[in-house]
Write a protein that holds these residues in place. Sequence first.
Motif, PDB file in Angstrom:
ATOM      1  N   ALA A 177       0.815  -1.288   0.043  1.00  0.00           N
ATOM      2  CA  ALA A 177      -0.115   0.102   0.115  1.00  0.00           C
ATOM      3  C   ALA A 177       0.766   1.250   0.062  1.00  0.00           C
ATOM      4  CB  ALA A 177      -0.874   0.019   1.094  1.00  0.00           C
ATOM      5  N   LYS A 178       1.917   1.142   0.739  1.00  0.00           N
ATOM      6  CA  LYS A 178       2.955   2.318   0.801  1.00  0.00           C
ATOM      7  C   LYS A 178       3.520   2.698  -0.704  1.00  0.00           C
ATOM      8  CE  LYS A 178       4.954   5.523   3.357  1.00  0.00           C
ATOM      9  NZ  LYS A 178       3.707   6.454   4.006  1.00  0.00           N
ATOM     10  N   LEU A 179       4.084   1.458  -1.084  1.00  0.00           N
ATOM     11  CA  LEU A 179       4.864   1.522  -2.608  1.00  0.00           C
ATOM     12  C   LEU A 179       3.848   1.814  -3.459  1.00  0.00           C
ATOM     13  CD1 LEU A 179       7.306  -1.259  -2.570  1.00  0.00           C
ATOM     14  CD2 LEU A 179       7.726   0.927  -1.538  1.00  0.00           C
ATOM     15  N   PHE A 180       2.544   1.653  -3.518  1.00  0.00           N
ATOM     16  CA  PHE A 180       1.609   1.861  -4.321  1.00  0.00           C
ATOM     17  C   PHE A 180       1.185   3.524  -4.460  1.00  0.00           C
ATOM     18  CE2 PHE A 180      -2.987   1.236  -6.126  1.00  0.00           C
ATOM     19  CZ  PHE A 180      -2.566   1.080  -7.458  1.00  0.00           C
ATOM     20  N   GLY A 181       1.074   3.845  -3.161  1.00  0.00           N
ATOM     21  CA  GLY A 181       1.001   5.362  -2.754  1.00  0.00           C
ATOM     22  C   GLY A 181       1.873   6.134  -3.361  1.00  0.00           C
ATOM     23  N   ILE A 182       3.234   5.706  -3.322  1.00  0.00           N
ATOM     24  CA  ILE A 182       4.481   6.641  -3.844  1.00  0.00           C
ATOM     25  C   ILE A 182       4.488   6.493  -5.423  1.00  0.00           C
ATOM     26  CG2 ILE A 182       6.872   6.265  -4.156  1.00  0.00           C
ATOM     27  CD1 ILE A 182       7.157   5.090  -1.410  1.00  0.00           C
ATOM     28  N   ILE A 183       4.021   5.296  -5.852  1.00  0.00           N
ATOM     29  CA  ILE A 183       4.191   5.115  -7.511  1.00  0.00           C
ATOM     30  C   ILE A 183       2.693   5.933  -7.760  1.00  0.00           C
ATOM     31  CG2 ILE A 183       3.614   3.415  -9.283  1.00  0.00           C
ATOM     32  CD1 ILE A 183       4.895   1.460  -7.408  1.00  0.00           C
ATOM     33  N   LEU A 184       1.532   6.100  -7.231  1.00  0.00           N
ATOM     34  CA  LEU A 184       0.563   6.769  -7.835  1.00  0.00           C
ATOM     35  C   LEU A 184       0.952   8.133  -7.648  1.00  0.00           C
ATOM     36  CD1 LEU A 184      -2.592   5.139  -6.339  1.00  0.00           C
ATOM     37  CD2 LEU A 184      -2.105   5.415  -8.597  1.00  0.00           C
ATOM     38  N   ARG A 185       1.672   8.684  -6.795  1.00  0.00           N
ATOM     39  CA  ARG A 185       1.811  10.080  -6.846  1.00  0.00           C
ATOM     40  C   ARG A 185       2.378  10.475  -7.953  1.00  0.00           C
ATOM     41  NH1 ARG A 185       1.225  13.127  -1.829  1.00  0.00           N
ATOM     42  NH2 ARG A 185       2.101  14.757  -3.072  1.00  0.00           N
ATOM     43  N   ILE A 186       3.585   9.582  -8.600  1.00  0.00           N
ATOM     44  CA  ILE A 186       4.356   9.952  -9.590  1.00  0.00           C
ATOM     45  C   ILE A 186       3.415   9.539 -10.959  1.00  0.00           C
ATOM     46  CG2 ILE A 186       6.397   9.165 -10.947  1.00  0.00           C
ATOM     47  CD1 ILE A 186       7.674   8.867  -8.265  1.00  0.00           C
ATOM     48  N   LEU A 187       2.716   8.539 -11.040  1.00  0.00           N
ATOM     49  CA  LEU A 187       2.186   8.092 -12.302  1.00  0.00           C
ATOM     50  C   LEU A 187       0.923   8.560 -12.490  1.00  0.00           C
ATOM     51  CD1 LEU A 187       3.950   4.894 -12.960  1.00  0.00           C
ATOM     52  CD2 LEU A 187       4.142   6.832 -14.392  1.00  0.00           C
ATOM     53  N   ALA A 188       0.005   8.641 -11.351  1.00  0.00           N
ATOM     54  CA  ALA A 188      -1.179   9.201 -11.374  1.00  0.00           C
ATOM     55  C   ALA A 188      -2.167   8.189 -12.171  1.00  0.00           C
ATOM     56  CB  ALA A 188      -1.642  10.476 -12.046  1.00  0.00           C
ATOM     57  N   GLU A 189      -1.770   7.682 -13.339  1.00  0.00           N
ATOM     58  CA  GLU A 189      -2.645   6.806 -14.098  1.00  0.00           C
ATOM     59  C   GLU A 189      -2.728   5.270 -13.532  1.00  0.00           C
ATOM     60  OE1 GLU A 189      -2.262   5.869 -18.564  1.00  0.00           O
ATOM     61  OE2 GLU A 189      -2.302   8.025 -18.523  1.00  0.00           O
ATOM     62  N   ARG A 190      -3.673   4.952 -13.018  1.00  0.00           N
ATOM     63  CA  ARG A 190      -3.665   3.774 -12.215  1.00  0.00           C
ATOM     64  C   ARG A 190      -3.309   2.427 -12.852  1.00  0.00           C
ATOM     65  NH1 ARG A 190      -6.498   3.860  -7.027  1.00  0.00           N
ATOM     66  NH2 ARG A 190      -6.397   1.717  -6.491  1.00  0.00           N
ATOM     67  N   SER A 191      -3.746   2.360 -14.297  1.00  0.00           N
ATOM     68  CA  SER A 191      -3.231   1.062 -14.728  1.00  0.00           C
ATOM     69  C   SER A 191      -1.876   0.896 -14.972  1.00  0.00           C
ATOM     70  CB  SER A 191      -3.768   0.771 -15.968  1.00  0.00           C
ATOM     71  OG  SER A 191      -3.519   1.936 -17.007  1.00  0.00           O
ATOM     72  N   GLU A 192      -1.153   2.233 -15.271  1.00  0.00           N
ATOM     73  CA  GLU A 192       0.416   2.235 -15.271  1.00  0.00           C
ATOM     74  C   GLU A 192       0.948   1.891 -13.814  1.00  0.00           C
ATOM     75  OE1 GLU A 192       2.141   5.141 -18.668  1.00  0.00           O
ATOM     76  OE2 GLU A 192       1.292   6.120 -17.057  1.00  0.00           O
ATOM     77  N   ALA A 193       0.415   2.508 -12.922  1.00  0.00           N
ATOM     78  CA  ALA A 193       0.800   2.634 -11.537  1.00  0.00           C
ATOM     79  C   ALA A 193       0.764   0.742 -11.181  1.00  0.00           C
ATOM     80  CB  ALA A 193       0.166   3.257 -10.512  1.00  0.00           C
ATOM     81  N   GLU A 194      -0.119   0.391 -11.390  1.00  0.00           N
ATOM     82  CA  GLU A 194      -0.324  -1.214 -11.179  1.00  0.00           C
ATOM     83  C   GLU A 194       0.708  -1.823 -11.712  1.00  0.00           C
ATOM     84  OE1 GLU A 194      -4.655  -2.243 -12.163  1.00  0.00           O
ATOM     85  OE2 GLU A 194      -5.260  -0.799 -10.398  1.00  0.00           O
ATOM     86  N   ASP A 195       1.004  -1.757 -12.992  1.00  0.00           N
ATOM     87  CA  ASP A 195       2.034  -2.284 -13.757  1.00  0.00           C
ATOM     88  C   ASP A 195       3.512  -2.115 -13.258  1.00  0.00           C
ATOM     89  OD1 ASP A 195       0.902  -3.411 -15.763  1.00  0.00           O
ATOM     90  OD2 ASP A 195       1.515  -2.057 -17.437  1.00  0.00           O
ATOM     91  N   VAL A 196       3.688  -0.896 -12.579  1.00  0.00           N
ATOM     92  CA  VAL A 196       4.940  -0.929 -11.959  1.00  0.00           C
ATOM     93  C   VAL A 196       4.916  -1.166 -10.634  1.00  0.00           C
ATOM     94  CG1 VAL A 196       6.184   1.228 -11.123  1.00  0.00           C
ATOM     95  CG2 VAL A 196       5.387   1.514 -13.253  1.00  0.00           C
ATOM     96  N   LEU A 197       4.031  -1.182 -10.069  1.00  0.00           N
ATOM     97  CA  LEU A 197       4.046  -1.906  -8.679  1.00  0.00           C
ATOM     98  C   LEU A 197       4.251  -3.218  -8.708  1.00  0.00           C
ATOM     99  CD1 LEU A 197       3.332  -1.568  -5.491  1.00  0.00           C
ATOM    100  CD2 LEU A 197       0.769  -2.453  -5.968  1.00  0.00           C
ATOM    101  N   GLN A 198       3.700  -3.958  -9.750  1.00  0.00           N
ATOM    102  CA  GLN A 198       3.848  -5.427 -10.030  1.00  0.00           C
ATOM    103  C   GLN A 198       5.510  -5.745 -10.037  1.00  0.00           C
ATOM    104  OE1 GLN A 198       1.441  -7.305 -12.939  1.00  0.00           O
ATOM    105  NE2 GLN A 198       2.816  -8.933 -13.318  1.00  0.00           N
ATOM    106  N   GLU A 199       6.080  -4.892 -11.214  1.00  0.00           N
ATOM    107  CA  GLU A 199       7.409  -4.765 -11.517  1.00  0.00           C
ATOM    108  C   GLU A 199       8.305  -4.884 -10.418  1.00  0.00           C
ATOM    109  OE1 GLU A 199       8.413  -1.936 -14.378  1.00  0.00           O
ATOM    110  OE2 GLU A 199       7.079  -2.711 -15.859  1.00  0.00           O
ATOM    111  N   VAL A 200       8.081  -3.864  -9.491  1.00  0.00           N
ATOM    112  CA  VAL A 200       8.557  -3.678  -8.277  1.00  0.00           C
ATOM    113  C   VAL A 200       8.841  -5.082  -7.501  1.00  0.00           C
ATOM    114  CG1 VAL A 200       8.783  -2.318  -5.988  1.00  0.00           C
ATOM    115  CG2 VAL A 200       8.191  -0.975  -8.098  1.00  0.00           C
ATOM    116  N   TYR A 201       7.630  -5.577  -7.129  1.00  0.00           N
ATOM    117  CA  TYR A 201       7.791  -6.859  -6.243  1.00  0.00           C
ATOM    118  C   TYR A 201       8.529  -7.950  -7.081  1.00  0.00           C
ATOM    119  CZ  TYR A 201       5.619  -4.647  -2.644  1.00  0.00           C
ATOM    120  OH  TYR A 201       5.355  -3.948  -1.738  1.00  0.00           O
TER     121      TYR A 201
END
Lengths: 180, 242
Positions: A31-55
Motif C-alpha cells: 500500500a505504501k509503495l503503491f501510494g508512492i508510485i501513484l503520486r508519480i504516475l497518477a494513471e492507475r493502470s500504469e501504476a499497477e504495472d509498475v507496482l507488479q514490476e517492483v515486487y
Amino acid sequence: MSGALNVVAHLAGIAAGDRAALKHLYDATSAKLFGIILRILAERSEAEDVLQEVYITVWRKAAEFDATRASPITWMATIARNRAIDRLRARGSRPTTTLDLATEVVEPSPAADALIDTANDARRVTAALDRLDPRHAAIIRSAYYEGLTYEALAAREGIPIGTLKSWVRRGLIRMRGELA
Amino acid sequence: MLADMVPDDDAVAIDFALGALDGPSLRAAELRLRRDPEFAADVARWQADLSPLIDAVAPVAPPPTIWASVERELFRGLVAAPASSAIARGVGAAVNLWRGLAFGASSVAAVAIALLVARPATPVAEAPPALLAASIASTDAAKAILITATYDPARGAVILTPSAKDASHGLTPELWVIVGKDKPLSLGVIDLHDPQAHRIPQALRSKLTGGATLAISLEPAGGSPTGQPTGPVVAAGTLTVI
C-alpha cells in the motif's frame, strides 16, 4: 519486533527463496509503495504495472539488499520511485499530471503505519523543510513526490529554470544543515 | 550570487537523487554514477536524506489482482502456465531440456529447435499468433549468445532462457526493445540466472514485431532511473518470426 525489522527478516527470507516471505512483505509494504508510485504516475493502470514490476524486482534482487547501507523501506521505495520515474520519462511527449501540487498540503501519515522506521526522521525532515521559503519547500516536495523534471517544474511555476534549480539545491543544502 | 554557493558536485548529486534531470544532463550524470564511486556515494546520501519524505505519502491499497499477477509471474510462469497455452508447455519442456544440457551455444540451438518442435502439431480452429524469437548475443567480440528470448503474443510474455554464465557483474540487467530508429523502450528488469516468463506491459506489446531489436543493458538496482539505458548495452538481437 518492529515493522522495519520484520521487513529485513522478510527480505532475508526472500533472498533464500521463501515465497511466503514475499507475501508477508507484499502485505506489509504494497500500500505504501503503491501510494508512492501513484503520486508519480497518477494513471492507475500504469501504476499497477509498475507496482507488479517492483515486487518482481524485489524477489530477484533481495539478496543484494544490504541492511547496513539502507533501511529496507528506503531500498524498496527507491526501486519504486526509479521504476515509476522510468515509466514517466518513457511516456515522452505525453502530458504529465496536471495536478497542481505546488501548493498542496502533503497528507499526514497514518498514525498506525508501523512499517516506516523513519517516523522520527520524517518529522525532522518536514520541520527542516518548513523552515525554508514555503514556495521553495513546495517545489522540492513536488520534485520528490511527482518525479517531475526541473524543466516541467519551471514551466509549471512560470519561473526561469536556473532560478528554480538554485531554489531547490540551496533549499536542500539548508535542509541538510538543519538535520546535521 | 547565492546560487554559486552550491558546489557543482553537490548540485548534480542533488538533481540526480531527486530525479529531476532529463535529456543530456541526465545522461551525463548517469555516466558519472557508474565511473565515480564518490559521486555515487553522494547520490546515495542525498537519497537517504530525502527518503523520510515517503513517510508523508498516504498508503493506497492496490487491487488484489496485483498480488495474483506477481505470484503468477514469479512462480507459475514456467511450471503451470494456463492450460490453454500449448506453447507454454512446450517452453516448459524446452527449459527442462535446457537444464539437462551443458551451457553453451549448442544448448541454445537445441532450445531453439525444441521451441519450434513444441508448437502445436494439430492446428486449433483459431491459429495461434506467431511466435517471435531472438538470440540476444553479447556486443563484444565474442558474440556469445547470452539469452534466448521467445515472445508469445498470446501470453503477452517473453520467455527468457539464459544460456551463458551470468554476466551482470552485480548490476541489474534491463531488457529493451528498439523499433527502427526510435528510442529504446524499457521492458523491465530481467534475470540472467534462471529461465523466466517476463510479462510485457500491455502498452508495449505492439512494439514486439519482426525486425525489432531486443537489447540488454546493465543498470543500477531497480533498473534505469531515466527511461533510457544508462549502463553498457551488453547484448542485442533481432526478433524474427519462427
